[in-house]
Design an enzyme around this catalytic site. Structure first.
Site, PDB file in Angstrom:
ATOM      1  N   ASP A  45       0.798  -1.144   0.069  1.00 32.65           N
ATOM      2  CA  ASP A  45       0.133  -0.116   0.424  1.00 32.65           C
ATOM      3  C   ASP A  45       0.604   1.099  -0.065  1.00 32.65           C
ATOM      4  O   ASP A  45       0.685   2.490  -0.034  1.00 32.65           O
ATOM      5  CB  ASP A  45      -0.854   0.145   1.096  1.00 32.65           C
ATOM      6  N   ASP A  84      -1.388  -6.775  -1.027  1.00 33.28           N
ATOM      7  CA  ASP A  84      -1.603  -5.591   0.913  1.00 33.28           C
ATOM      8  C   ASP A  84      -3.133  -5.113   1.205  1.00 33.28           C
ATOM      9  O   ASP A  84      -2.788  -4.311   0.175  1.00 33.28           O
ATOM     10  CB  ASP A  84      -0.559  -4.559   0.529  1.00 33.28           C
ATOM     11  N   GLU A 183       9.140  -4.129  10.785  1.00 32.11           N
ATOM     12  CA  GLU A 183       9.544  -3.234   9.888  1.00 32.11           C
ATOM     13  C   GLU A 183       9.967  -1.997  11.265  1.00 32.11           C
ATOM     14  O   GLU A 183       9.001  -2.045  12.621  1.00 32.11           O
ATOM     15  CB  GLU A 183       8.172  -2.568   9.728  1.00 32.11           C
TER      16      GLU A 183
END
Ligand code: KIV
Length: 269
Positions: A45, A84, A183
């Site tokens: 995204d 996603d 992340e």
């Protein structure tokens, strides 16, 4: 050449073979990544900020994401394609999450989906997996929660936050996730999660100890020419290459040196 699957990724982890994941948003790029042997193409995204010019990932719609996923899927023979799920298409009800996620496999040629969040998504991950939709999880700095975090900051820095993230990862694995993106978390925390999980961990700013590495393609290729995050390595400077080509084209058109005789058709040779 056989397709990368959930099973082959697990085997890569077991063999200690590193996995590569890059974002892709269109057909020609997907073809290049597939040809280069990249294992997983994520139609992230990040499409929102990287390709569509939105401020962040939040405005991306399901239809936009599906449209780009279809193009990427058409460009691959070997890589696994991940759709996603955008903001607000899976956090509401399980039925909605199953229906929306299913469209990536049914209509767009994706092999699985990714979604953001920890233990609060366990039920959804379980329902999707049971439906036959493999799920890649995403922990740490999850950009759809940027307004909760108050910015793009490294996550899992306190002992309590680190413990919470480790538990989340284990709960998601138990719920059926086949991989997890980590992340922007400290390297030691990512190492701990990687050692605790049977499924592969994929680092996006989480250091070298994960089972694979993730990057946004435009950052890796240096397309935007702007500032990039600390964890990004730029393997090319396409921004300068493209600007050079475009300004040369403009100059040659202005001075009349393009097109030359070799670019022109004649009635007779
Ligand atoms: O949307 C995206 O590109 C991502 C990756 C950065 C993991 O979620």
């Amino acid at each position: 050449m056989s397709r990368v699957t959930v099973g082959s990724l697990l085997e890569m982890k077991e063999r200690g073979e590193k996995i590569t994941l890059l974002t892709a948003y269109d057909y020609p790029t997907a073809k290049l990544l597939d040809e280069a042997g990249i294992d997983i193409l994520l139609v992230g995204d990040s499409l929102g900020n990287v390709v569509l010019g939105y401020e962040n990932t939040l405005p991306v719609t399901l239809e936009e994401s599906l449209h780009h996923t279809r193009a990427v899927a058409r460009g691959t023979n070997r890589a696994m394609v991940v759709g996603d799920l955008p903001f607000l298409y899976y956090q509401t009800t399980i039925a909605e999450a199953v229906w929306n996620a299913g469209r990536y496999l049914k209509e767009a040629g994706a092999h699985c989906v990714k979604l953001e969040g920890g233990r609060e998504r366990a039920e959804i991950v379980h329902a999707l997996t049971e439906t036959g939709i493999p799920v890649m999880a995403h922990l740490g700095l999850t950009p759809q929660s940027v307004n909760v975090f108050g910015g793009y900051r490294v996550q899992g820095k306190t002992e309590q936050a680190a413990q919470h993230l480790i538990e989340d990862a284990m709960i998601l694995e138990e719920a059926g996730a086949f991989a997890v993106v980590l992340e922007c978390i400290p390297t030691e925390l990512a190492k701990e999660v990687t050692n605790r999980l049977r499924i592969p961990t994929l680092s996006c700013g989480a250091g070298p100890h994960c089972d694979g590495q993730v990057m946004v393609l435009h950052d890796l290729l240096g397309v935007s020419g702007g500032k990039v995050a600390k964890f990004v390595k730029q393997y090319a400077n396409l921004h300068d290459v493209i600007i050079e080509a475009l300004t040369t084209f403009k100059k040659e058109v202005a001075e009349g040196s393009f097109p030359g005789p070799e670019h022109c058709y004649r009635a007779k040779n």
